[in-house]
Write an enzyme that holds these catalytic residues in place. Sequence first.
Site, PDB file in Angstrom:
ATOM      1  N   HIS A  24       0.811  -1.228   0.000  1.00  0.00           N
ATOM      2  CA  HIS A  24       0.000   0.000   0.000  1.00  0.00           C
ATOM      3  C   HIS A  24       0.848   1.284   0.000  1.00  0.00           C
ATOM      4  O   HIS A  24       0.307   2.393   0.007  1.00  0.00           O
ATOM      5  CB  HIS A  24      -0.928  -0.023   1.238  1.00  0.00           C
TER       6      HIS A  24
ATOM      7  N   LYS B  12       3.047   4.421  -1.261  1.00  0.00           N
ATOM      8  CA  LYS B  12       2.987   5.314  -2.426  1.00  0.00           C
ATOM      9  C   LYS B  12       4.185   6.235  -2.306  1.00  0.00           C
ATOM     10  O   LYS B  12       4.054   7.391  -1.872  1.00  0.00           O
ATOM     11  CB  LYS B  12       1.723   6.186  -2.426  1.00  0.00           C
TER      12      LYS B  12
ATOM     13  N   ASP C   1      17.154   9.268  -7.641  1.00  0.00           N
ATOM     14  CA  ASP C   1      18.618   9.315  -7.501  1.00  0.00           C
ATOM     15  C   ASP C   1      19.092   9.023  -6.073  1.00  0.00           C
ATOM     16  O   ASP C   1      20.136   9.549  -5.648  1.00  0.00           O
ATOM     17  CB  ASP C   1      19.156  10.689  -7.947  1.00  0.00           C
TER      18      ASP C   1
END
Lengths: 174, 174
Positions: free
Chosen positions: B118, B120, B125
């Site tokens: 779940h 996000k 870099d």
Amino acid sequence: VLLKEVLFFPTTVTCVEHLFASRRDLPFSCPCSLPHGLETSFTKLLRHLLSAKSSLDLCVFAFSNQDLSHTVLLLQSRGVTVRILTDKDYMLISGSQIGTLRRAGICVRHEMGAVHMHHKFAVVDGRLLITGSLNWTLTAIQSNRENILVTEEPDLVRPFVREFQQLWEANNPA
Amino acid sequence: VLLKEVLFFPTTVTCVEHLFASRRDLPFSCPCSLPHGLETSFTKLLRHLLSAKSSLDLCVFAFSNQDLSHTVLLLQSRGVTVRILTDKDYMLISGSQIGTLRRAGICVRHEMGAVHMHHKFAVVDGRLLITGSLNWTLTAIQSNRENILVTEEPDLVRPFVREFQQLWEANNPA
Ligand SMILES: [Zn+2]
Ligand SMILES: [Zn+2]
């Protein structure tokens, strides 16, 4: 130094009752069968919330977790001003704690504009931000890969305080 | 000074084609009917992603947005190493970009353990963290109340880099 912490889930399920015990109950001994005395991402989250002295502003899509509901009610009983902004569809789902909290006198508003109020953040005493992917559900805490970020950095806290205030006013049903 | 930024959604829908134009296409003139030249939370998100020089590690539950898919493919064409970790159930949903990205040669793994992956978040870099409530879908960006937090603060970036690395290795299908 300003607090900056990242907590990941899922966590081991442990007893959290000692966090709710009042000073006169200590030393606290619990008869339940869960592991006791372990520090986890969840106990850390609860400790941050329970550190509230004056206010807890909570903006959360899904709220069904009973330990978190207990935490909110305990804060209210200590005189902390709790405001909850939630999603209009999710709050009606079976298992949602929103009805219980409303009946206990907690101020709850739901998003009336957007498709979903998908935020998952809390601001403690206008000072400490808790934000991330974690909904306030049992699945989120015990089963999913989730994160929360905890910070006192004013540049990060301030926009969330402002967002809460705007949404709170925009969704005044009166 | 380390970047610290908070972006809120939903945003006004604007044209983002100029962000994908290569230097020799400039000045870029687009015939579409969307508003042009506006800076929004979404254009800021795309700019942060497009700033990648060497790597993009993306850990996201739902990925159906075509502009974000375009961004990932453009980064790959520039030689940026892209790794995507996603949810096993959501990736099969119609409209998911995961199949397209896989076929284009992007390295994708899906969570095999937890109930839902779940998270996000994205790390650009190994230096810039983008995290919050926002899934990479059109609804999230154009309709929902959502937030992302963008930071270069090493104490916040490092745990996410570690979490990505652990999940990437744990979900190696080989
Ligand atoms: Zn116990
Ligand atoms: Zn255009």
